[in-house]
Design a protein around this motif. Structure first.
Motif, PDB file in Angstrom:
ATOM      1  N   UNK A  14      39.924  50.076  46.504  1.00  0.00           N
ATOM      2  CA  UNK A  14      39.921  50.336  45.058  1.00  0.00           C
ATOM      3  C   UNK A  14      39.964  49.024  44.275  1.00  0.00           C
ATOM      4  N   UNK A  15      39.310  48.994  43.130  1.00  0.00           N
ATOM      5  CA  UNK A  15      39.409  47.828  42.269  1.00  0.00           C
ATOM      6  C   UNK A  15      40.817  47.740  41.683  1.00  0.00           C
ATOM      7  N   UNK A  16      41.182  46.567  41.184  1.00  0.00           N
ATOM      8  CA  UNK A  16      42.523  46.411  40.611  1.00  0.00           C
ATOM      9  C   UNK A  16      42.571  46.838  39.140  1.00  0.00           C
ATOM     10  N   UNK A  17      41.408  47.216  38.588  1.00  0.00           N
ATOM     11  CA  UNK A  17      41.317  47.762  37.231  1.00  0.00           C
ATOM     12  C   UNK A  17      39.920  48.365  37.092  1.00  0.00           C
ATOM     13  N   UNK A  18      39.719  49.267  36.137  1.00  0.00           N
ATOM     14  CA  UNK A  18      38.366  49.795  35.933  1.00  0.00           C
ATOM     15  C   UNK A  18      37.390  48.659  35.623  1.00  0.00           C
ATOM     16  N   UNK A  19      36.187  48.735  36.192  1.00  0.00           N
ATOM     17  CA  UNK A  19      35.219  47.661  36.026  1.00  0.00           C
ATOM     18  C   UNK A  19      33.846  48.229  35.650  1.00  0.00           C
ATOM     19  N   UNK A  20      33.121  47.460  34.844  1.00  0.00           N
ATOM     20  CA  UNK A  20      31.764  47.842  34.457  1.00  0.00           C
ATOM     21  C   UNK A  20      31.020  46.599  34.011  1.00  0.00           C
ATOM     22  N   UNK A  21      29.689  46.707  34.068  1.00  0.00           N
ATOM     23  CA  UNK A  21      28.844  45.667  33.495  1.00  0.00           C
ATOM     24  C   UNK A  21      27.943  46.322  32.457  1.00  0.00           C
ATOM     25  N   UNK A 130      31.754  28.817  40.264  1.00  0.00           N
ATOM     26  CA  UNK A 130      32.059  29.242  38.900  1.00  0.00           C
ATOM     27  C   UNK A 130      32.804  30.571  38.964  1.00  0.00           C
ATOM     28  N   UNK A 131      33.821  30.704  38.126  1.00  0.00           N
ATOM     29  CA  UNK A 131      34.579  31.946  38.053  1.00  0.00           C
ATOM     30  C   UNK A 131      33.738  33.047  37.443  1.00  0.00           C
ATOM     31  N   UNK A 132      33.760  34.230  38.054  1.00  0.00           N
ATOM     32  CA  UNK A 132      32.875  35.318  37.630  1.00  0.00           C
ATOM     33  C   UNK A 132      33.625  36.643  37.600  1.00  0.00           C
ATOM     34  N   UNK A 133      33.533  37.318  36.502  1.00  0.00           N
ATOM     35  CA  UNK A 133      34.179  38.624  36.309  1.00  0.00           C
ATOM     36  C   UNK A 133      33.952  39.042  34.879  1.00  0.00           C
ATOM     37  N   UNK A 134      35.024  39.025  34.075  1.00  0.00           N
ATOM     38  CA  UNK A 134      34.881  39.318  32.652  1.00  0.00           C
ATOM     39  C   UNK A 134      34.172  40.618  32.378  1.00  0.00           C
ATOM     40  N   UNK A 135      34.564  41.682  33.088  1.00  0.00           N
ATOM     41  CA  UNK A 135      33.867  42.966  33.003  1.00  0.00           C
ATOM     42  C   UNK A 135      33.962  43.573  31.607  1.00  0.00           C
ATOM     43  N   UNK A 136      32.976  44.378  31.271  1.00  0.00           N
ATOM     44  CA  UNK A 136      32.920  44.942  29.920  1.00  0.00           C
ATOM     45  C   UNK A 136      34.064  45.905  29.634  1.00  0.00           C
ATOM     46  N   UNK A 137      34.734  46.382  30.671  1.00  0.00           N
ATOM     47  CA  UNK A 137      35.883  47.276  30.503  1.00  0.00           C
ATOM     48  C   UNK A 137      37.165  46.523  30.167  1.00  0.00           C
ATOM     49  N   UNK A 138      37.160  45.211  30.314  1.00  0.00           N
ATOM     50  CA  UNK A 138      38.369  44.430  30.035  1.00  0.00           C
ATOM     51  C   UNK A 138      38.625  44.356  28.532  1.00  0.00           C
ATOM     52  N   UNK A 139      39.870  44.612  28.130  1.00  0.00           N
ATOM     53  CA  UNK A 139      40.254  44.347  26.746  1.00  0.00           C
ATOM     54  C   UNK A 139      40.485  42.842  26.586  1.00  0.00           C
ATOM     55  N   UNK A 140      40.655  42.397  25.361  1.00  0.00           N
ATOM     56  CA  UNK A 140      40.713  40.958  25.101  1.00  0.00           C
ATOM     57  C   UNK A 140      41.841  40.263  25.854  1.00  0.00           C
ATOM     58  N   UNK A 328      32.116  32.643  42.309  1.00  0.00           N
ATOM     59  CA  UNK A 328      33.469  33.010  42.722  1.00  0.00           C
ATOM     60  C   UNK A 328      33.797  34.356  42.067  1.00  0.00           C
ATOM     61  N   UNK A 329      33.171  35.418  42.625  1.00  0.00           N
ATOM     62  CA  UNK A 329      33.169  36.744  42.009  1.00  0.00           C
ATOM     63  C   UNK A 329      34.488  37.472  42.270  1.00  0.00           C
ATOM     64  N   UNK A 330      35.098  37.961  41.201  1.00  0.00           N
ATOM     65  CA  UNK A 330      36.449  38.503  41.272  1.00  0.00           C
ATOM     66  C   UNK A 330      36.618  39.554  42.362  1.00  0.00           C
ATOM     67  N   UNK A 331      35.765  40.576  42.386  1.00  0.00           N
ATOM     68  CA  UNK A 331      35.909  41.655  43.364  1.00  0.00           C
ATOM     69  C   UNK A 331      35.884  41.129  44.795  1.00  0.00           C
ATOM     70  N   UNK A 332      34.909  40.281  45.091  1.00  0.00           N
ATOM     71  CA  UNK A 332      34.722  39.826  46.462  1.00  0.00           C
ATOM     72  C   UNK A 332      35.749  38.778  46.869  1.00  0.00           C
ATOM     73  N   UNK A 333      36.167  37.938  45.936  1.00  0.00           N
ATOM     74  CA  UNK A 333      37.251  36.998  46.224  1.00  0.00           C
ATOM     75  C   UNK A 333      38.515  37.767  46.586  1.00  0.00           C
ATOM     76  N   UNK A 334      38.783  38.817  45.841  1.00  0.00           N
ATOM     77  CA  UNK A 334      39.983  39.623  46.090  1.00  0.00           C
ATOM     78  C   UNK A 334      39.932  40.255  47.478  1.00  0.00           C
ATOM     79  N   UNK A 335      38.800  40.856  47.830  1.00  0.00           N
ATOM     80  CA  UNK A 335      38.680  41.509  49.130  1.00  0.00           C
ATOM     81  C   UNK A 335      38.708  40.488  50.266  1.00  0.00           C
TER      82      UNK A 335
END
Length: 374
Positions: A14-21, A130-140, A328-335
């Motif tokens: 499972x992801x650690x928070x809802x994610x979307x692009x 490069x750090x990669x994530x910043x999903x559209x579901x993230x609040x500020x 350095x993609x958040x989901x894959x770094x985490x896994x």
């Protein structure tokens, strides 16, 4: 030295928070891991894809690999590609070949008791990330925390966020999030955006002009990666670099993209960057095809960027003279940090994939059993 039958396992995390692009949403990521042995050594490879990848590995590819010479990777790679001719190489079959190919390169390095970077030959000792994530579901607040962690915590000097929310129908929020990101990271950090093909051609041009005001230097998939004419149009109209290529399954795909003048930087993926609930992925056929795609790009004066799965790419990226960076993609770094001992540290904005033998990672078999689904 003969290969024994590959061992395949599938996991869903499972992801650690809802994610979307810009085009899809997801709440879990599935990974298929293959272990292949010869002599006293075992190599490990993986891909991000559905359980069907594991089924194809067991049923069609494992019999082809078993008994082959562990050192003859090009010959086995060709045999695997021929085996899936009628099944269709793109998609599930390509994911399966990619995972097995990565495992074979890891195994070969371990048999020779070498770091994979030494086996391939290093063009550079340090690999930029490069750090990669910043999903559209993230609040500020969530977005700021992630960006702060990369830029001010790990001192990574380049980061990327997702835009194109709801197929490009939330432009005001897209630009708000870009402004918020710039405020968090400051003026010196490179800022990238990824629309995942959500915009139309002229919409992407208009938005690209607004992005320039915030110093965005990388616009990934402003339109669909299948729209080579549209990518070229956007590329010609904007100052920022346009990037795409993550959906390339084979060399002809990359050749067409390069011939169209569609990108400033070609993205290549040796695995599969997306989970079970997301869109189709982009394996090139493991490290074997990754190296070929990089050479093709270099012959046309282009740099490449490794897409997602950073630990699968780190060693081969070090062998590429025309490498720009790896994601350095958040989901894959985490896994990968959860699943393997030996995970790399990106502090300072680069990794050094020269520790230990092979790719330097060891699967935590017992610890990850809770996520196993096949």
């Amino acid at each position: 030295m003969e290969l024994r039958a590959p061992v395949v396992s599938t996991y869903t995390v499972p992801t650690d928070a809802p994610e979307a692009d810009g085009t899809l949403a997801w709440d879990s990521t599935s990974t298929v891991i293959v272990e292949v042995s010869a002599g006293d050594a075992t190599g490990t490879g993986w891909t991000y894809g559905p359980a069907a990848v594991g089924d194809l590995l067991r049923e069609q590819l494992a019999p082809v690999a078993t008994g082959r010479d562990a050192f003859d990777i090009p010959a086995l790679h060709e045999a695997l590609c021929h085996t899936v001719r009628n099944a269709g190489r793109p998609g599930v079959a390509a994911c399966a070949i990619s995972a097995l190919d990565i495992a074979l390169w890891d195994l070969k390095a371990r048999l020779l008791e070498l770091p994979l970077t030494r086996l391939l030959g290093a063009a550079q000792q340090a690999v930029p990330v490069y750090g990669s994530g910043g999903f559209t579901t993230y609040h500020d607040t969530h977005l700021a925390a992630q960006l702060n962690g990369w830029v001010h915590g790990q001192h990574i000097p380049r980061v990327k966020i997702k835009i194109g929310e709801s197929w490009g129908r939330e432009v005001a929020r897209d630009l708000h999030r870009v402004r918020a990101a710039r405020q968090v990271i400051g003026p010196r950090t490179e800022l990238y955006v990824d629309a995942n093909g959500a915009y139309t051609r002229k919409q992407a041009v208009r938005i690209g002009g607004a992005l320039a005001e915030h110093g965005v230097g990388w616009f990934e998939e402003p339109v669909s990666s299948d729209d080579l004419t549209g990518l070229r149009l956007v590329r010609d109209a904007l100052l920022c670099d346009v990037a795409a290529g993550e959906y390339g399954y084979d060399l002809p795909y990359f050749a067409r993209m390069i011939a169209a003048g569609a990108v400033d930087c070609l993205q290549v993926d040796a695995t599969l960057p997306h989970c079970l609930k997301r869109r189709g992925g982009t394996p090139t056929g493991g490290l074997t095809e990754f190296l070929r795609a990089a050479a093709l790009a270099q012959s046309h004066g282009l740099e490449i960027s490794a897409h997602c799965a950073p630990h699968a790419h780190a060693a081969v990226a070090a062998a590429i003279p025309n490498l720009r960076h790896i994601e350095w993609f958040h989901d894959h770094v985490r896994i990968e940090s959860m699943f393997f001992d030996g995970a790399l540290d990106p502090t300072g904005g680069e990794v050094h994939p020269d520790g230990g033998v092979g790719h330097g990672l060891t699967l935590r078999t017992e610890e990850v059993e809770q996520y196993r689904v096949a």
